[in-house]
Design a protein around this motif. Structure first.
Motif, PDB file in Angstrom:
ATOM      1  N   VAL A  84      19.512  20.465  32.129  1.00 27.38           N
ATOM      2  CA  VAL A  84      19.473  21.738  32.925  1.00 27.38           C
ATOM      3  C   VAL A  84      19.793  22.467  32.683  1.00 27.38           C
ATOM      4  O   VAL A  84      19.191  23.572  33.062  1.00 27.38           O
ATOM      5  N   ILE A 116      14.888  18.278  39.475  1.00 30.69           N
ATOM      6  CA  ILE A 116      15.669  18.438  40.408  1.00 30.69           C
ATOM      7  C   ILE A 116      16.854  17.724  39.239  1.00 30.69           C
ATOM      8  O   ILE A 116      16.675  16.781  38.908  1.00 30.69           O
ATOM      9  N   GLU A 117      17.824  18.170  39.768  1.00 24.27           N
ATOM     10  CA  GLU A 117      19.096  17.137  39.587  1.00 24.27           C
ATOM     11  C   GLU A 117      19.350  16.255  40.256  1.00 24.27           C
ATOM     12  O   GLU A 117      19.258  15.965  41.414  1.00 24.27           O
ATOM     13  N   GLU A 171       8.573  13.784  48.715  1.00 25.46           N
ATOM     14  CA  GLU A 171      10.780  14.225  48.277  1.00 25.46           C
ATOM     15  C   GLU A 171       8.894  14.187  46.421  1.00 25.46           C
ATOM     16  O   GLU A 171       9.538  15.247  45.743  1.00 25.46           O
ATOM     17  N   ASP A 203       5.121  20.450  36.014  1.00 22.74           N
ATOM     18  CA  ASP A 203       5.575  20.720  37.321  1.00 22.74           C
ATOM     19  C   ASP A 203       6.962  20.783  37.437  1.00 22.74           C
ATOM     20  O   ASP A 203       7.626  21.838  37.863  1.00 22.74           O
ATOM     21  N   VAL A 204       7.433  19.086  37.492  1.00 24.99           N
ATOM     22  CA  VAL A 204       9.007  19.291  37.732  1.00 24.99           C
ATOM     23  C   VAL A 204       9.647  18.048  36.664  1.00 24.99           C
ATOM     24  O   VAL A 204       8.890  17.469  35.761  1.00 24.99           O
ATOM     25  N   LYS A 241       5.979  25.468  43.516  1.00 25.67           N
ATOM     26  CA  LYS A 241       5.725  24.719  44.238  1.00 25.67           C
ATOM     27  C   LYS A 241       6.323  23.271  44.480  1.00 25.67           C
ATOM     28  O   LYS A 241       7.029  22.912  45.637  1.00 25.67           O
ATOM     29  N   LEU A 242       8.199  23.633  43.711  1.00 25.38           N
ATOM     30  CA  LEU A 242       9.359  23.344  44.106  1.00 25.38           C
ATOM     31  C   LEU A 242      10.029  24.119  45.556  1.00 25.38           C
ATOM     32  O   LEU A 242       9.672  25.502  45.882  1.00 25.38           O
ATOM     33  N   HIS A 243      10.591  23.711  46.558  1.00 18.81           N
ATOM     34  CA  HIS A 243      11.192  24.196  47.688  1.00 18.81           C
ATOM     35  C   HIS A 243      10.627  25.063  48.313  1.00 18.81           C
ATOM     36  O   HIS A 243      10.501  24.406  49.359  1.00 18.81           O
ATOM     37  N   ARG A 301      24.614  30.576  36.633  1.00 21.45           N
ATOM     38  CA  ARG A 301      24.050  28.745  37.459  1.00 21.45           C
ATOM     39  C   ARG A 301      25.672  28.485  37.450  1.00 21.45           C
ATOM     40  O   ARG A 301      27.060  28.618  36.699  1.00 21.45           O
ATOM     41  N   ALA A 359      25.321  16.575  50.027  1.00 21.87           N
ATOM     42  CA  ALA A 359      24.048  16.514  49.995  1.00 21.87           C
ATOM     43  C   ALA A 359      24.502  14.820  50.910  1.00 21.87           C
ATOM     44  O   ALA A 359      23.582  15.179  51.489  1.00 21.87           O
ATOM     45  N   ARG A 419      17.530  17.343  48.574  1.00 26.42           N
ATOM     46  CA  ARG A 419      18.746  16.945  48.402  1.00 26.42           C
ATOM     47  C   ARG A 419      19.371  15.730  48.727  1.00 26.42           C
ATOM     48  O   ARG A 419      18.572  15.473  50.427  1.00 26.42           O
ATOM     49  N   ARG A 464       6.679  24.357  30.335  1.00 29.05           N
ATOM     50  CA  ARG A 464       6.395  25.703  31.731  1.00 29.05           C
ATOM     51  C   ARG A 464       4.793  25.413  32.046  1.00 29.05           C
ATOM     52  O   ARG A 464       4.305  25.732  30.879  1.00 29.05           O
ATOM     53  N   LEU A 490      22.092  27.718  52.072  1.00 27.97           N
ATOM     54  CA  LEU A 490      21.040  27.940  50.954  1.00 27.97           C
ATOM     55  C   LEU A 490      23.058  28.218  50.161  1.00 27.97           C
ATOM     56  O   LEU A 490      22.794  27.441  48.787  1.00 27.97           O
ATOM     57  N   GLN A 504      21.378  18.342  43.685  1.00 28.34           N
ATOM     58  CA  GLN A 504      20.583  20.413  43.744  1.00 28.34           C
ATOM     59  C   GLN A 504      20.754  20.242  45.668  1.00 28.34           C
ATOM     60  O   GLN A 504      20.317  19.697  46.189  1.00 28.34           O
ATOM     61  N   LYS A 505      20.551  21.609  45.752  1.00 27.91           N
ATOM     62  CA  LYS A 505      20.043  22.292  46.784  1.00 27.91           C
ATOM     63  C   LYS A 505      18.466  22.609  47.053  1.00 27.91           C
ATOM     64  O   LYS A 505      17.947  22.853  48.274  1.00 27.91           O
ATOM     65  N   LEU A 506      17.819  22.803  45.831  1.00 27.83           N
ATOM     66  CA  LEU A 506      16.364  23.409  46.010  1.00 27.83           C
ATOM     67  C   LEU A 506      16.031  22.412  45.914  1.00 27.83           C
ATOM     68  O   LEU A 506      15.910  21.687  45.695  1.00 27.83           O
ATOM     69  N   HIS A 507      14.586  22.386  47.223  1.00 33.78           N
ATOM     70  CA  HIS A 507      13.367  21.313  47.036  1.00 33.78           C
ATOM     71  C   HIS A 507      14.018  20.389  48.107  1.00 33.78           C
ATOM     72  O   HIS A 507      13.599  19.930  48.936  1.00 33.78           O
ATOM     73  N   SER A 563      18.836  24.771  52.443  1.00 32.98           N
ATOM     74  CA  SER A 563      18.799  23.513  52.145  1.00 32.98           C
ATOM     75  C   SER A 563      19.060  22.262  53.510  1.00 32.98           C
ATOM     76  O   SER A 563      18.914  22.443  54.432  1.00 32.98           O
ATOM     77  N   THR A 564      18.928  21.461  52.795  1.00 31.39           N
ATOM     78  CA  THR A 564      19.427  19.810  53.980  1.00 31.39           C
ATOM     79  C   THR A 564      20.258  19.790  53.249  1.00 31.39           C
ATOM     80  O   THR A 564      21.383  19.768  52.714  1.00 31.39           O
ATOM     81  N   LYS A 565      21.228  18.384  54.204  1.00 34.26           N
ATOM     82  CA  LYS A 565      22.496  17.833  54.183  1.00 34.26           C
ATOM     83  C   LYS A 565      22.145  16.731  54.942  1.00 34.26           C
ATOM     84  O   LYS A 565      21.679  16.410  56.552  1.00 34.26           O
ATOM     85  N   TRP A 566      22.332  15.663  55.048  1.00 38.75           N
ATOM     86  CA  TRP A 566      21.904  14.451  55.547  1.00 38.75           C
ATOM     87  C   TRP A 566      23.918  14.006  56.193  1.00 38.75           C
ATOM     88  O   TRP A 566      24.672  13.689  55.487  1.00 38.75           O
TER      89      TRP A 566
END
Lengths: 436, 436
Positions: free
Chosen positions: B215, B223-224, B407, B200-201, A396-398, A196, B368, B400, B196, A117, B395-398, A410-413
Motif C-alpha cells: 500500500v 486492493i487491500e 470484483e 491495472d490493479v 478502471k477501479l471503483h 491516508r 466491510a 469491500r 502504473r 465513503l 478498503q472502501k474503493l472498488h 462504498s458498500t457494507k455486508w
C-alpha cells in the motif's frame, strides 16, 4: 501552529463529522441542503463581494478575460448555484440501498448495502460553483467534503464554505461536514494527498497536469477524472453523411469539454469519399485538422484545405480547442490499436451500418464509454440521467465513466443469524438461554 | 538484460495477452481452464518433484514444520488444486453482464457492461496452491495474471506456471495470460508495484506487513485485503449463552484466519454475568485473554483464570493465535468507538436480542461486514455463495469484503444511436444518406 497541524485539525474534524453524517436519514440531509440553498440566496451580496476581490486580484495579475469570466459570480450565478443544491436534494439517496442480498442455505440473512465513503477530498481548478456543487453531492451521499479549490478563487471559496457551514449549524448535519483545506500553498495540497487513513478518496477535477500530479503523489486512493482524448472512427460501412454530422458535433459543438472528439480515424476503403468532405466541412466550422500523411494527401489543391502534418504528440493530445488529429487506418482492428495506443480510455465512437463491426468495436475498445452511431458528447452524468455528476472517471477501479451519487459510496455486508456458528462440518446454530 | 527489462518484457506480454483474452467468450475460457486442470493432473509428478526442492531448501533454512507443511505439495494436493480449477470453470462468467441499462428519453440505448480489469498483479506468501487459484480466477474473469509468490515456493511456482502456460498454448487463451514476475529479489516486487499503466490493479495477499508495504510503495492501484482485527460485542440485551458460543466459535474454531475474532467487548450491564463465564470457557478452549482493568478484575482468585493485562497494542493486534483482547464498555456507542479506533474494518459482530441495538450497531459500525447474532467466521466468499474468493477487501474503493469474480471486473458504458447529436437545445438526430 504549523500548516500540517492546521490540516490535521481540519481532517480530523472532517472524520468526526463523517461519522455523524453517515447514518443520517435522507430527510435530515435534504433539510440541510435546503438550508444551505436558503442561506446562499440570503447572503448572495456577501458572496458576490468576496468574489469581486478574487476577480480584482485576477485582473491585476493579468488573467485572460475568459478565465475571469469563469471566476466571476453575480447574483444570477449565485441563484443558479443555490438551485443546483436544491436539485441535489431532490435526487434519491444512494445510502442504504440494498444492492444484493439473499438468505443463505444455512439461514443467514445476507445483504449488501450502500454506505458513504467517509471523507472525500476534492482538488479542483477554476469556477467557484464547484465548491458548492461538490459539497452538496458529498453531503447527499453521506460524505464529509474536504475542498481544495484554486487559489485564485480563495476569497470566494472561503465565503461560500462559511455560508454553508453556518447554514448547517442549524441542522442535524455537522458544520464540519463541509470544509476548505486551509492555505493556498502547494504544501496544503500535499497534506491532502498524504492524508491516508484520514481521507478515504481524492477526486481531482481539472486539467491533465493537475490530475497527473495528484495520481503520482497521492498516497490516498485517487479517482482519476476527465482527461478525454476521444476518437470518432468512420468504418468502411459507415453512412458517410451521418459520420460527418457526428464528427462535427463531437468536435465542434463544445470543444473545451472532455467528451469532445480530439481525433478521427477513417477506414481506408472510404477515405477517398470521406476525407475530402470532412476536410471541407471542418474547415468551414473553423477546425484545424492535424493529419497523418494519408489524410494530408487530401489537403492542399484538391480540397483547398490546409492540413497540418500530425506528430505523435498530436495523436496523444487533448486539444480542447478547434483542432483535431486525423489518420487513415487499414482496418477496424487498426483503429482499435490506434485508440488503445494513444487514447485516454474516455469515450470512443464508431460510425457504421454494420452490426458486426459495431459489435467488434464495442468488444475491443477498452474505454469508459463506447458510442455507436452517436456523438461522443453524450458521455455525461446529466445525459445518462444521473441528475448530477461529480466527474467522469477514466480509471478502471471503483467507478468508470460519469460518476453520480452511487459512485460516491462504498458498500457494507450485513448478515443476521440466530446463533450461527461455522464448523468444519457446516453451520451449527447455537441454542441460547432463550431456547424453549 | 537487466531485471527491469525482464520485468517490462513480461508486463508487456501480459498486456498483449489481456487484450486477446478480454473479448473471449465463456466457452473459450472454460475450455482453457479444463486444459489447465488436465495438465496439472498429468504432470503432477513433475510438480511434486519441483516442490520437493523448495521443501528441502526450507528445511535446510530451519523453517518451522507448520510452514513447511503449508509449502508441501503431494499428488493429493495437486489433485485438489486441479479440482479447484474445474470449479472455477463451472462458475458464471462475470464479463458481459449488463449491470444497468435503459433507453434514454432521446432514444439512445444505454448499457453498462462488466469488462475485465486488464492485467492483475498478485503478491502473495506461502502456499503454492494460490498460484493456480489466482491464475484461474483471473483467467475466468478475462484478466491476465502477473504472479509474484513467495521466494520459498519459487521452484514450485515456476513449474506450476510452466504447466499452465503449456496447457494454454493449445487453447484460444494466450499462454502469457498467466505469468510469474521474474526473479526472487525484493527489486522484482518493486517493479510490479511501480508498473502504473502496465498493471491495472495489485492485490497483495498475506500478512499485515506485506500488505502495508505494498500500500505504501505501490503507484499501481491496490486492493487491500485480509487484515482482520474482528470484534464480538456482547450487548446489554444479549442472550449470554448464545454470546458465549458465538465468541468461542469466532475466536477458536480457526484462529489463524482473518475473520477470526481478536477482541471481545462486553456491555458493563452484563459484565458481572458474562465475563466470568467467558474467562472460564475460553481458558478451557486454551485461549489467553488480554483484558483491560475491568476484565482483569474478574480474573485471578474469583474465576481461577489468569487475565494478561492488555496494552494499547493488544487492542490493535491481529493475533491469529489462541489469544484475544477484551474490554468492558459503558454503552453500545462506546463499543462502536472502540471498534472504529482499533479495528481494521473487516468484520465486527453484535450479539443482542434487541432489534434497536442491532439496527444501531449495523448503522454505526463502518466495516466491510457486520454480523448480528452470528460468528465473524462467515465473512468468506465461499460462505456468501461466491464459489471462489480472491481475497477479502478491507478498503472502501472498488470492492469491500469477500471478492469473487465480479470484483475482478471493471465496467464499460455502451450507447447506441442512429446519428444522435448533442446540441444546446437537446438531442438532434442527423439524417444520413440512407434516409428515405
Amino acid at each position: 501552529m504549523s500548516d500540517a497541524d492546521d490540516f490535521l485539525k481540519v481532517a480530523n474534524a472532517g472524520r468526526d463529522a463523517a461519522a455523524v453524517l453517515a447514518p443520517l436519514p435522507r430527510a435530515a440531509k435534504d433539510t440541510a441542503l435546503h438550508a444551505v440553498a436558503d442561506d446562499l440566496l440570503a447572503r448572495a451580496a456577501e458572496i458576490v463581494e468576496a468574489n469581486a476581490r478574487d476577480v480584482e486580484a485576477a485582473r491585476s495579475a493579468g488573467t485572460p478575460d475568459a478565465m475571469i469570466d469563469r471566476l466571476r459570480l453575480d447574483e444570477a450565478r449565485v441563484e443558479s448555484i443555490a438551485r443546483a443544491v436544491r436539485d441535489v436534494a431532490e435526487l434519491p439517496d444512494p445510502v442504504g440501498e440494498v444492492i444484493r442480498g439473499s438468505t443463505l442455505p444455512n439461514g443467514l440473512e445476507l445483504r449488501q448495502l450502500r454506505v458513504p465513503l467517509g471523507v472525500v477530498g476534492i482538488i479542483y481548478e477554476g469556477r467557484p460553483n464547484v465548491t458548492v456543487d461538490a459539497a452538496a453531492l458529498c453531503l447527499k451521499s453521506g460524505n464529509a467534503a474536504l475542498l481544495r479549490g484554486s487559489s485564485s478563487a480563495y476569497q470566494s471559496n472561503t465565503v461560500l464554505v462559511r455560508v454553508m457551514q453556518e447554514a448547517l449549524a442549524g441542522t442535524e448535519v455537522p458544520a464540519e461536514a463541509v470544509q476548505l483545506v486551509p492555505g493556498t500553498t502547494r504544501e496544503s495540497v500535499k497534506h491532502l494527498m498524504r492524508a491516508r487513513g484520514l481521507v478515504d478518496v481524492l477526486i481531482p477535477r481539472g486539467g491533465a497536469s493537475l490530475i497527473n500530479s495528484v495520481v503520482e503523489e497521492s498516497t490516498v486512493p485517487v479517482i482519476e477524472t476527465g482527461v478525454g482524448n476521444c476518437h470518432v472512427y468512420v468504418d468502411a460501412d459507415a453512412d458517410l453523411e451521418l459520420a460527418l454530422e457526428i464528427l462535427v458535433n463531437a468536435k465542434a459543438q463544445r470543444p473545451s469539454v472532455c467528451n469532445a472528439a480530439e481525433t478521427f480515424l477513417v477506414h481506408a476503403a472510404v477515405a477517398d469519399a470521406f476525407v475530402p468532405m470532412a476536410l471541407t466541412r471542418l474547415a468551414r466550422e473553423g477546425v484545424t485538422v492535424h493529419g497523418d500523411e494519408r489524410v494530408a494527401a487530401y489537403g492542399g489543391q484538391s480540397t483547398g484545405v490546409t492540413v497540418v502534418p500530425a506528430t505523435e504528440e498530436d495523436f496523444r493530445q487533448e486539444y480542447l480547442s478547434l483542432d483535431i488529429a486525423a489518420a487513415v487506418v487499414g482496418s477496424l482492428e487498426d483503429a482499435v490499436a490506434h485508440i488503445r495506443r494513444y487514447g485516454s480510455a474516455h469515450t470512443d465512437a464508431i460510425v457504421t451500418r454494420s452490426q458486426k463491426a459495431a459489435r467488434r468495436f464495442v468488444s475491443l475498445v477498452d474505454s469508459a464509454a463506447v458510442a455507436v452511431n452517436a456523438s461522443t458528447r453524450f458521455t455525461d452524468g446529466g445525459e445518462f440521467g444521473f441528475g448530477a455528476e461529480i466527474g467522469i472517471s477514466t480509471q478502471k477501479l471503483h467507478a468508470r465513466g460519469p460518476m453520480g451519487l452511487p459512485e460516491l459510496t462504498s458498500t457494507k455486508w450485513v448478515y443476521t443469524g440466530e446463533g450461527h456458528l461455522r464448523t468444519s462440518g457446516g453451520t451449527v446454530i447455537a441454542t441460547g438461554s432463550d431456547a424453549s
